[in-house]
Motif scaffolding. Structure first.
Motif, short mmCIF file in Angstrom:
data_model
loop_
_atom_site.label_atom_id
_atom_site.label_comp_id
_atom_site.label_asym_id
_atom_site.label_seq_id
_atom_site.Cartn_x
_atom_site.Cartn_y
_atom_site.Cartn_z
N GLY A 115 -11.87 13.27 28.55
CA GLY A 115 -10.44 13.53 28.70
C GLY A 115 -9.59 12.35 28.29
N PHE A 116 -9.99 11.14 28.71
CA PHE A 116 -9.29 9.92 28.31
C PHE A 116 -9.23 9.81 26.79
CE2 PHE A 116 -9.40 7.98 32.53
CZ PHE A 116 -8.35 7.08 32.48
N ALA A 117 -10.38 10.03 26.15
CA ALA A 117 -10.47 9.88 24.70
C ALA A 117 -9.58 10.89 23.97
CB ALA A 117 -11.91 10.02 24.24
N LEU A 118 -9.65 12.14 24.39
CA LEU A 118 -8.86 13.19 23.73
C LEU A 118 -7.36 12.95 23.89
CD1 LEU A 118 -10.92 16.37 24.70
CD2 LEU A 118 -10.68 15.37 22.42
N LEU A 119 -6.95 12.55 25.09
CA LEU A 119 -5.52 12.32 25.33
C LEU A 119 -5.03 11.04 24.66
CD1 LEU A 119 -5.23 13.45 29.06
CD2 LEU A 119 -4.43 14.66 27.01
N ALA A 120 -5.94 10.12 24.38
CA ALA A 120 -5.56 8.91 23.63
C ALA A 120 -5.43 9.19 22.14
CB ALA A 120 -6.57 7.80 23.88
N THR A 145 -1.07 6.02 20.35
CA THR A 145 -2.53 6.01 20.48
C THR A 145 -3.04 4.61 20.75
OG1 THR A 145 -2.94 8.00 19.15
CG2 THR A 145 -4.68 6.34 19.20
N ALA A 146 -2.50 3.61 20.06
CA ALA A 146 -2.94 2.22 20.26
C ALA A 146 -2.69 1.77 21.70
CB ALA A 146 -2.22 1.30 19.29
N ALA A 152 -6.95 2.07 28.10
CA ALA A 152 -8.29 2.50 28.49
C ALA A 152 -9.26 1.33 28.51
CB ALA A 152 -8.78 3.58 27.53
N VAL A 153 -9.15 0.43 27.52
CA VAL A 153 -10.01 -0.76 27.49
C VAL A 153 -9.71 -1.65 28.70
CG1 VAL A 153 -10.53 -2.88 26.24
CG2 VAL A 153 -10.31 -0.72 24.99
N TRP A 154 -8.44 -1.81 29.00
CA TRP A 154 -8.05 -2.58 30.18
C TRP A 154 -8.68 -2.00 31.45
CZ3 TRP A 154 -2.75 -1.98 32.95
CH2 TRP A 154 -2.65 -2.92 34.01
N PHE A 155 -8.63 -0.67 31.57
CA PHE A 155 -9.23 -0.01 32.73
C PHE A 155 -10.73 -0.29 32.82
CE2 PHE A 155 -11.34 4.01 34.17
CZ PHE A 155 -11.11 3.84 35.53
N LEU A 156 -11.43 -0.20 31.69
CA LEU A 156 -12.87 -0.45 31.69
C LEU A 156 -13.17 -1.90 32.08
CD1 LEU A 156 -13.96 1.50 28.48
CD2 LEU A 156 -14.34 2.15 30.86
N VAL A 157 -12.36 -2.83 31.59
CA VAL A 157 -12.56 -4.25 31.93
C VAL A 157 -12.37 -4.46 33.43
CG1 VAL A 157 -11.60 -6.56 31.65
CG2 VAL A 157 -11.96 -5.11 29.65
N GLU A 158 -11.31 -3.85 33.98
CA GLU A 158 -11.04 -4.01 35.40
C GLU A 158 -12.12 -3.36 36.25
OE1 GLU A 158 -8.85 -5.95 36.66
OE2 GLU A 158 -7.87 -6.43 34.77
N GLU A 169 -5.70 2.23 35.59
CA GLU A 169 -5.86 3.68 35.42
C GLU A 169 -4.53 4.40 35.54
OE1 GLU A 169 -8.80 7.19 37.08
OE2 GLU A 169 -7.93 5.77 38.51
N ARG A 170 -3.72 3.98 36.49
CA ARG A 170 -2.43 4.65 36.68
C ARG A 170 -1.49 4.41 35.50
NH1 ARG A 170 -4.74 4.27 41.36
NH2 ARG A 170 -4.15 5.59 43.12
N VAL A 171 -1.54 3.22 34.93
CA VAL A 171 -0.69 2.93 33.77
C VAL A 171 -1.06 3.82 32.59
CG1 VAL A 171 -0.11 1.20 32.03
CG2 VAL A 171 -0.13 0.57 34.44
N VAL A 172 -2.36 3.88 32.28
CA VAL A 172 -2.77 4.64 31.10
C VAL A 172 -2.65 6.14 31.32
CG1 VAL A 172 -5.25 4.69 31.67
CG2 VAL A 172 -4.52 4.84 29.29
#
Length: 202
Positions: A115-120, A145-146, A152-158, A169-172
């Motif tokens: 879902g994250f990927a499709l919406l990005a 998209t950028a 999403a990358v920020w979320f994964l890092v956190e 997560e809330r921001v993205v």
């Protein structure tokens, strides 16, 4: 031909409202034990959570909003509409596959990632030519998209460093839920070749 029917403004506008309202109410029901800065939205919808019914309903409503918006947003390229609809389906499935009360869930996490990927990606896939409404032009779509990919990358890092994953997560997700509304607004305000806004009355 009109770019979008006016009812798409409602479906797209409701998406950020139900998402943000859902996580706000669900977090308040959880009380001080829940930390929105470090804990994810999935925790609010997990089995046994006090506000799980609120967060589940919000995710179901979000999915329905994205599906309706994708259906009515005929000014966007077909690939983008399909991706937006896919993001809506992912939200529905995430709601029906809540995370366990403790530990992770491969099914839940996999669907959420899709879902994250499709919406990005949908803004870039939905882009049209230079005569398109501004939010559907390549430059604006690429920026949207950028930003979502960076979020999403920020979320994964956190998540990896056990930091402010909830904030990331809330921001993205807020950005992903808001962008369809921005696109619809740009379509409604777009002026056609006859000098009049290209909108539909119904």
């Amino acid at each position: 031909m009109p770019l979008v029917p006016r009812w798409v403004l409602f479906s797209s506008g409701c998406a950020p409202v139900v998402l943000i309202g859902g996580w706000t109410i669900a977090a308040s029901l959880e009380g001080p034990a829940y930390d929105p800065a470090t804990q994810t939205i999935s925790v609010l919808a997990a089995y046994g959570a006090a506000g799980s019914w609120v967060m589940t309903a919000a995710l179901l409503a979000l999915g329905a909003c994205h599906l309706l918006t994708a259906w009515g947003l005929r000014a966007a390229a077909t690939a983008g509409r399909v991706a937006l609809a896919g993001g809506g389906v992912a939200a529905l499935v995430v709601a029906l596959l809540p995370a366990p009360s403790s530990g992770g869930s491969l099914r839940h996490g996999s669907v959420a990632a899709v879902g994250f990927a499709l919406l990005a990606l949908w803004p870039l896939l939905a882009a049209g030519g230079g005569a398109a409404p501004w939010a559907l032009r390549p430059a604006a779509s690429a920026v949207a998209t950028a930003l979502m990919v960076v979020g999403a990358v920020w979320f994964l890092v956190e998540m990896h460093r056990q930091g402010v994953a909830g904030v990331a997560e809330r921001v993205v997700t807020a950005l992903q839920s808001l962008w369809p509304f921005v696109v619809v607004l740009s379509c409604l305000r777009h002026v056609g070749g006859d000098g009049r806004p290209a909108v539909q009355a119904d």
